[in-house]
Design a protein around this motif. Structure first.
Motif, PDB file in Angstrom:
ATOM      1  N   HIS A  91       0.857  -1.171   0.000  1.00 15.68           N
ATOM      2  CA  HIS A  91       0.000   0.000   0.000  1.00 15.68           C
ATOM      3  C   HIS A  91       0.905   1.236   0.000  1.00 15.68           C
ATOM      4  O   HIS A  91       2.060   1.163   0.457  1.00 15.68           O
ATOM      5  N   PRO A  92       0.421   2.376  -0.485  1.00 17.66           N
ATOM      6  CA  PRO A  92       1.289   3.561  -0.567  1.00 17.66           C
ATOM      7  C   PRO A  92       2.000   3.921   0.736  1.00 17.66           C
ATOM      8  O   PRO A  92       3.131   4.406   0.724  1.00 17.66           O
ATOM      9  N   PHE A  93       1.355   3.670   1.864  1.00 15.89           N
ATOM     10  CA  PHE A  93       1.924   3.989   3.170  1.00 15.89           C
ATOM     11  C   PHE A  93       2.613   2.780   3.801  1.00 15.89           C
ATOM     12  O   PHE A  93       3.198   2.880   4.877  1.00 15.89           O
ATOM     13  N   GLY A  94       2.553   1.612   3.146  1.00 12.33           N
ATOM     14  CA  GLY A  94       2.959   0.369   3.789  1.00 12.33           C
ATOM     15  C   GLY A  94       4.428   0.052   3.752  1.00 12.33           C
ATOM     16  O   GLY A  94       4.970  -0.553   4.692  1.00 12.33           O
ATOM     17  N   ALA A  95       5.131   0.434   2.684  1.00 18.22           N
ATOM     18  CA  ALA A  95       6.523   0.012   2.528  1.00 18.22           C
ATOM     19  C   ALA A  95       7.427   0.573   3.616  1.00 18.22           C
ATOM     20  O   ALA A  95       8.397  -0.074   4.024  1.00 18.22           O
ATOM     21  N   ALA A  96       7.120   1.773   4.087  1.00 14.54           N
ATOM     22  CA  ALA A  96       7.990   2.429   5.069  1.00 14.54           C
ATOM     23  C   ALA A  96       8.142   1.620   6.348  1.00 14.54           C
ATOM     24  O   ALA A  96       9.157   1.713   7.041  1.00 14.54           O
ATOM     25  N   ILE A  97       7.151   0.813   6.690  1.00 10.99           N
ATOM     26  CA  ILE A  97       7.210  -0.005   7.896  1.00 10.99           C
ATOM     27  C   ILE A  97       8.352  -1.027   7.815  1.00 10.99           C
ATOM     28  O   ILE A  97       8.956  -1.389   8.824  1.00 10.99           O
ATOM     29  N   PHE A  98       8.679  -1.469   6.614  1.00 13.19           N
ATOM     30  CA  PHE A  98       9.632  -2.561   6.435  1.00 13.19           C
ATOM     31  C   PHE A  98      11.027  -2.098   6.016  1.00 13.19           C
ATOM     32  O   PHE A  98      11.948  -2.906   5.917  1.00 13.19           O
ATOM     33  N   LEU A  99      11.184  -0.804   5.758  1.00 10.82           N
ATOM     34  CA  LEU A  99      12.460  -0.290   5.267  1.00 10.82           C
ATOM     35  C   LEU A  99      13.196   0.500   6.342  1.00 10.82           C
ATOM     36  O   LEU A  99      12.591   1.003   7.292  1.00 10.82           O
ATOM     37  N   ASN A 100      14.488   0.627   6.152  1.00  9.96           N
ATOM     38  CA  ASN A 100      15.296   1.397   7.098  1.00  9.96           C
ATOM     39  C   ASN A 100      15.461   2.846   6.666  1.00  9.96           C
ATOM     40  O   ASN A 100      16.067   3.646   7.363  1.00  9.96           O
ATOM     41  N   ASP A 101      14.955   3.192   5.499  1.00  7.68           N
ATOM     42  CA  ASP A 101      15.199   4.507   4.929  1.00  7.68           C
ATOM     43  C   ASP A 101      13.902   5.253   4.678  1.00  7.68           C
ATOM     44  O   ASP A 101      12.818   4.688   4.673  1.00  7.68           O
ATOM     45  N   ASP A 102      14.045   6.547   4.454  1.00  9.63           N
ATOM     46  CA  ASP A 102      12.967   7.413   4.027  1.00  9.63           C
ATOM     47  C   ASP A 102      12.549   6.959   2.625  1.00  9.63           C
ATOM     48  O   ASP A 102      13.363   6.918   1.701  1.00  9.63           O
ATOM     49  N   VAL A 103      11.277   6.605   2.430  1.00  7.75           N
ATOM     50  CA  VAL A 103      10.817   6.057   1.163  1.00  7.75           C
ATOM     51  C   VAL A 103      11.057   7.029   0.001  1.00  7.75           C
ATOM     52  O   VAL A 103      11.296   6.602  -1.128  1.00  7.75           O
ATOM     53  N   SER A 104      11.018   8.320   0.266  1.00  7.70           N
ATOM     54  CA  SER A 104      11.193   9.306  -0.806  1.00  7.70           C
ATOM     55  C   SER A 104      12.585   9.251  -1.432  1.00  7.70           C
ATOM     56  O   SER A 104      12.785   9.741  -2.549  1.00  7.70           O
ATOM     57  N   LEU A 105      13.557   8.637  -0.748  1.00  8.74           N
ATOM     58  CA  LEU A 105      14.911   8.521  -1.291  1.00  8.74           C
ATOM     59  C   LEU A 105      14.953   7.648  -2.531  1.00  8.74           C
ATOM     60  O   LEU A 105      15.900   7.717  -3.323  1.00  8.74           O
ATOM     61  N   PHE A 106      13.936   6.808  -2.714  1.00  8.84           N
ATOM     62  CA  PHE A 106      13.939   5.857  -3.824  1.00  8.84           C
ATOM     63  C   PHE A 106      13.064   6.307  -4.995  1.00  8.84           C
ATOM     64  O   PHE A 106      12.875   5.561  -5.951  1.00  8.84           O
ATOM     65  N   ASN A 107      12.542   7.519  -4.934  1.00 11.74           N
ATOM     66  CA  ASN A 107      11.646   7.989  -5.988  1.00 11.74           C
ATOM     67  C   ASN A 107      12.298   7.919  -7.365  1.00 11.74           C
ATOM     68  O   ASN A 107      13.457   8.327  -7.544  1.00 11.74           O
ATOM     69  N   ASP A 108      11.536   7.407  -8.332  1.00 14.47           N
ATOM     70  CA  ASP A 108      11.993   7.270  -9.724  1.00 14.47           C
ATOM     71  C   ASP A 108      13.290   6.473  -9.819  1.00 14.47           C
ATOM     72  O   ASP A 108      14.112   6.724 -10.702  1.00 14.47           O
ATOM     73  N   ASN A 109      13.463   5.522  -8.893  1.00  9.17           N
ATOM     74  CA  ASN A 109      14.651   4.673  -8.902  1.00  9.17           C
ATOM     75  C   ASN A 109      14.273   3.210  -8.718  1.00  9.17           C
ATOM     76  O   ASN A 109      13.286   2.876  -8.044  1.00  9.17           O
ATOM     77  N   ILE A 110      15.081   2.348  -9.322  1.00 14.62           N
ATOM     78  CA  ILE A 110      14.970   0.902  -9.136  1.00 14.62           C
ATOM     79  C   ILE A 110      16.312   0.467  -8.561  1.00 14.62           C
ATOM     80  O   ILE A 110      17.340   0.555  -9.233  1.00 14.62           O
ATOM     81  N   VAL A 111      16.333   0.035  -7.299  1.00 13.77           N
ATOM     82  CA  VAL A 111      17.593  -0.229  -6.614  1.00 13.77           C
ATOM     83  C   VAL A 111      17.681  -1.687  -6.193  1.00 13.77           C
ATOM     84  O   VAL A 111      16.668  -2.381  -6.049  1.00 13.77           O
ATOM     85  N   GLU A 112      18.895  -2.158  -5.990  1.00 14.26           N
ATOM     86  CA  GLU A 112      19.111  -3.529  -5.530  1.00 14.26           C
ATOM     87  C   GLU A 112      18.595  -3.670  -4.111  1.00 14.26           C
ATOM     88  O   GLU A 112      18.921  -2.866  -3.230  1.00 14.26           O
ATOM     89  N   LEU A 113      17.802  -4.686  -3.867  1.00 13.63           N
ATOM     90  CA  LEU A 113      17.133  -4.848  -2.585  1.00 13.63           C
ATOM     91  C   LEU A 113      18.123  -5.081  -1.441  1.00 13.63           C
ATOM     92  O   LEU A 113      17.892  -4.635  -0.318  1.00 13.63           O
ATOM     93  N   ARG A 114      19.214  -5.778  -1.717  1.00 14.12           N
ATOM     94  CA  ARG A 114      20.189  -6.067  -0.664  1.00 14.12           C
ATOM     95  C   ARG A 114      20.722  -4.785  -0.022  1.00 14.12           C
ATOM     96  O   ARG A 114      20.972  -4.724   1.176  1.00 14.12           O
ATOM     97  N   GLY A 115      20.890  -3.737  -0.819  1.00 15.61           N
ATOM     98  CA  GLY A 115      21.399  -2.481  -0.292  1.00 15.61           C
ATOM     99  C   GLY A 115      20.421  -1.765   0.615  1.00 15.61           C
ATOM    100  O   GLY A 115      20.807  -0.869   1.376  1.00 15.61           O
ATOM    101  N   VAL A 116      19.149  -2.164   0.563  1.00 10.23           N
ATOM    102  CA  VAL A 116      18.111  -1.525   1.372  1.00 10.23           C
ATOM    103  C   VAL A 116      17.742  -2.375   2.581  1.00 10.23           C
ATOM    104  O   VAL A 116      17.593  -1.869   3.690  1.00 10.23           O
ATOM    105  N   MET A 117      17.631  -3.689   2.373  1.00 11.14           N
ATOM    106  CA  MET A 117      17.169  -4.586   3.437  1.00 11.14           C
ATOM    107  C   MET A 117      18.254  -5.490   3.995  1.00 11.14           C
ATOM    108  O   MET A 117      17.990  -6.285   4.890  1.00 11.14           O
ATOM    109  N   GLY A 118      19.463  -5.390   3.463  1.00  5.37           N
ATOM    110  CA  GLY A 118      20.559  -6.172   4.013  1.00  5.37           C
ATOM    111  C   GLY A 118      20.682  -7.565   3.419  1.00  5.37           C
ATOM    112  O   GLY A 118      19.890  -7.987   2.573  1.00  5.37           O
TER     113      GLY A 118
END
Length: 271
Positions: A91-118
């Motif tokens: 859900h639009p508000f849901g991802a932030a619960i599971f991430l260590n970062d500010d969700v807006s940092l990933f706007n218009d980006n496709i990043v490797e998941l390991r770098g975000v979730m370890g």
């Protein structure tokens, strides 16, 4: 090409909109575009070819495990050959619960998941590949998400606030301004804008635009309505307003949009 969605368990339904499987079983090249959905997604490319995304005229492969931030601009995508992908659409508000970062940092980006979730996701990826049945794969995803959820209990209050505001913004009869919305929750509009951006990657205004755009996509997919009717039912002021915003999200006017060959309608969170 096969696309199928699966409903999350009740304990995760507040944060996860759906799990989905995308499977291509032939060598046909698929050319498509990714549009703004208002949702952050995680994708596991389990078998075969990986999607390619275009940046500055050049296509590059996505990672085997990837996080798609909020996509605002249209992104050309391409797939060549057999492929099996498993995804999580938050859900639009849901991802932030599971991430260590500010969700807006990933706007218009496709990043490797390991770098975000370890590196924990490496083990999850191997388990997903070793499990053939979709039910078993979903159990693995949910176990992983429950562990992440337990780490971020303190974020739930802000997430709930953002969810309540978002529910107001998506009502068909909503015509208020953000200052009045904020005051109803006993906070300033500046603070509301800040936590909304951190938890969704979007401002309230941009989220409303994307929600309206997605409504129009679903109606276009039905193929039986005029542009004027679509504009009205989606919440636009008039047809010209609809055409202008639609083009900003897709690069095409509604009349030139090829809805029959777009996965954006099939995977729309508003359908």
């Amino acid at each position: 090409m096969n696309y199928q969605e699966y409903i999350p368990s009740e304990s995760l339904r507040s944060y996860v909109k759906c799990y989905y499987v995308f499977e291509a079983a032939d060598q046909k090249i698929i050319n498509d575009n990714a549009f703004a959905t208002g949702c952050v997604e995680v994708m596991f490319n389990l078998q075969g070819s990986r999607w390619e995304t275009q940046e500055k005229g050049k296509f590059t492969h996505t990672a085997k495990m990837e996080l798609w931030g909020q996509i605002v601009r249209p992104i050309p995508i391409r797939l060549s050959g057999n492929s099996l992908m498993l995804g999580i659409r938050f859900h639009p508000f849901g991802a932030a619960i599971f991430l260590n970062d500010d969700v807006s940092l990933f706007n218009d980006n496709i990043v490797e998941l390991r770098g975000v979730m370890g590196t924990e996701v490496d083990e999850l990826y191997e388990q997903l590949q070793d499990t053939a049945a979709i039910a078993g794969r979903i159990v693995l995803l949910e176990s992983f998400l429950h562990r992440r959820l337990a780490l971020h209990e303190k974020r739930r209050d802000k997430s709930t606030l953002v969810k309540m505001v978002m529910n107001e913004l998506t009502r068909d009869d909503f015509f208020d301004n953000i200052d009045n919305v904020a005051s109803r929750y006993g906070i300033t509009s500046r603070y509301l804008q800040k936590i909304f951006l951190q938890h969704t990657g979007l401002t309230p205004k941009l989220f409303s635009k994307i929600n309206r755009f997605q409504k129009s996509l679903v109606l276009i997919g039905k193929g039986d309505l005029s542009l004027t009717s679509i504009a009205y039912q989606s919440g636009y002021f008039d047809q010209s307003h609809f055409i202008r915003e639609f083009k900003s999200f897709t690069g095409n006017t509604p009349s030139r949009f090829d809805g029959e060959n777009s996965s954006a309608i099939l995977a729309s969170p508003n359908k």
